[in-house]
Scaffold this active site. Structure first.
Site, PDB file in Angstrom:
ATOM      1  N   SER A   1      32.879  33.144  33.109  1.00  0.00           N
ATOM      2  CA  SER A   1      33.558  34.422  33.026  1.00  0.00           C
ATOM      3  C   SER A   1      34.216  34.788  31.836  1.00  0.00           C
ATOM      4  O   SER A   1      34.710  35.792  31.564  1.00  0.00           O
ATOM      5  CB  SER A   1      34.760  34.170  34.040  1.00  0.00           C
ATOM      6  OG  SER A   1      35.656  33.145  33.893  1.00  0.00           O
ATOM      7  N   LYS A   2      34.360  34.070  30.745  1.00  0.00           N
ATOM      8  CA  LYS A   2      34.520  34.120  29.450  1.00  0.00           C
ATOM      9  C   LYS A   2      35.937  34.804  29.218  1.00  0.00           C
ATOM     10  O   LYS A   2      36.121  35.946  28.618  1.00  0.00           O
ATOM     11  CB  LYS A   2      33.573  35.037  28.746  1.00  0.00           C
ATOM     12  CG  LYS A   2      32.370  34.099  28.885  1.00  0.00           C
ATOM     13  CD  LYS A   2      31.225  34.959  27.983  1.00  0.00           C
ATOM     14  CE  LYS A   2      29.864  34.145  27.877  1.00  0.00           C
ATOM     15  NZ  LYS A   2      29.130  33.897  29.125  1.00  0.00           N
ATOM     16  N   ARG A   3      37.064  34.444  30.056  1.00  0.00           N
ATOM     17  CA  ARG A   3      38.324  35.165  30.063  1.00  0.00           C
ATOM     18  C   ARG A   3      38.860  34.790  28.772  1.00  0.00           C
ATOM     19  O   ARG A   3      38.728  33.864  28.068  1.00  0.00           O
ATOM     20  CB  ARG A   3      39.133  34.589  31.116  1.00  0.00           C
ATOM     21  CG  ARG A   3      38.721  34.819  32.644  1.00  0.00           C
ATOM     22  CD  ARG A   3      38.350  35.992  32.926  1.00  0.00           C
ATOM     23  NE  ARG A   3      37.976  36.086  34.518  1.00  0.00           N
ATOM     24  CZ  ARG A   3      37.131  36.894  34.969  1.00  0.00           C
ATOM     25  NH1 ARG A   3      36.338  37.696  34.215  1.00  0.00           N
ATOM     26  NH2 ARG A   3      37.056  36.944  36.292  1.00  0.00           N
TER      27      ARG A   3
END
Lengths: 272, 272
Positions: A94-96
């Site tokens: 999700s590469k938050r």
């Protein structure tokens, strides 16, 4: 068992460094899964069952679920994996990246809601955007370092103190952010020499390596550059080449996915 | 009407540079909204109605919805805002960042599913992680530049060619990524001198400025550093100080939110 131990056990149990990416693109699903309310879940479930003894991890890309409002199907996929294949880590891609109070909400999303063993995060906002995830001591945090896309160089290759930025990120994670031993890094397969540079910086830390398969990264060069002394240390991801493998005579989509996954696993193992 | 024009119109119509952040923390909601299936929607709806004539934008932080599985309520908030207050831009604060095919899914999520006029994105993966959003020509892309948290300096203050990285990002966006005129930047209020440096690089480009209110940024210093010649150019965000304002005698939570929003709007306008 924490994420790193679980990953080590999966590498050994399945003799595999292959991570199967779950990017369910509605336009490419087999016809029987399209336009049904839970088609994405059933498609991913069949892929998981067909490859669970060949993979060291599964990595759903949340964007494909979010675009369709299919978060509920991602919840079901997480629950199914934990129930039926509990020894295979689930990585939520999700590469938050956000500040403390907000990052904690994202950690709840990944770990509590979806039951992820690890989650990908962006380093751009710094240490306090990553720390909240560490409160879940048995889970992992996989920090973007060097990405496999062309534009990755725009920032990651800028020179900082005589070294490209991505190496600085690797050093930061190795020296500071990994104090609990929960970290891994994303390093793309399209740049094997850069995988080698990162491996030299981070020692035994696991690397999540996208970019083989549809993205064209070279498996031999990737494995030689990224392997640890023990011949492991990598989750080498393939998504589309497995999910949308073209069936051969007598196969269905899941058998084709299994065949390509096993071929990829063997191609990786040939160079460990 | 595109995002930049819509924002300009909202600045003028409401004589306001205030962006109201929607961070619905279940632990802090008034009692009547807790534990009900659509409490988050009704809380945000009341905040929107109480402040829509005082704000230049509303900015839901998606993490607060994602942690609770409340994406459906965020969809309803977007639909309500477009229906009742169609002249106020909706900014989805999700700080996404991924490669092309995946970024396009995130763009669908933000623009088509939630109806956002603009979305926040991370620059770490470079130009091709931002370009897919530009296919929606009437929408905006707000790129993280200098963030208001302490750890923001870990990467953003690293020196690249004699300048801190965040200034390099501002330059990249101004010179290259903004070719369609769809871009804005996130620059935190905790560093007014850095807002000034970014303003000097990007001309009239709008800045989304978090960090006043609960985060303690100085309003006067922020406005003096960030205003354009026309006395605008900023969306100055306050979330918690407005959402969870302590009611005074005779007020309810929405009236208290309105009072604090109006005080903040006036405090900003005093220095434009």
């Amino acid at each position: 068992m924490n994420f790193i131990n679980k990953l080590n056990a999966a590498w050994a149990a399945n003799d595999s460094l292959l991570c199967v990416g779950l990017d369910p693109d509605m336009d490419r699903l087999p016809a029987q899964f399209r336009g049904t309310p839970d088609g994405i879940y059933h498609f991913c479930k069949e892929i998981i069952d067909a490859t669970a003894d060949l993979a060291c991890a599964f990595k759903p890309q949340i964007a494909y679920f979010a675009a369709l409002g299919a978060e509920g199907q991602l919840e079901r996929i997480g629950a199914y994996l934990r129930d039926r294949h509990p020894h295979i880590p689930l990585i939520l891609d999700s590469k938050r990246g956000d500040i403390g109070a907000t990052a904690k909400q994202y950690a709840r999303e990944a770990y509590d809601r979806y039951g992820a063993d690890a989650v990908t995060v962006s380093p751009y906002m710094g240490a306090d955007s990553v720390e909240p995830y560490m409160e879940w001591r048995d889970r992992g945090v996989i920090v973007l370092c060097r990405t496999s896309n062309q534009g990755g160089s725009d920032l990651q290759f800028l020179e900082v103190n005589g070294k490209p930025l991505y190496q600085h990120v690797a050093q930061l994670v190795a020296d500071k952010w990994n104090s609990n031993g929960q970290c891994a890094l994303v390093v793309g397969a399209t740049f094997p020499e850069e995988i080698r540079a990162v491996r030299a910086i981070v020692g035994e830390m696991p690397l999540l390596i996208p970019g083989i398969g549809a993205q064209g990264g070279d498996i031999e060069a990737t494995v030689r550059a990224g392997r640890t002394d023990a011949g492991a240390g990598m989750m080498i991801n393939s998504s589309r080449a497995i999910l949308y493998a073209t069936p051969q005579a007598g196969e269905d989509f899941a058998q084709a996915a299994r065949r390509v996954a096993d071929e990829t696993r063997h191609a990786i193992n040939a160079h460990r």
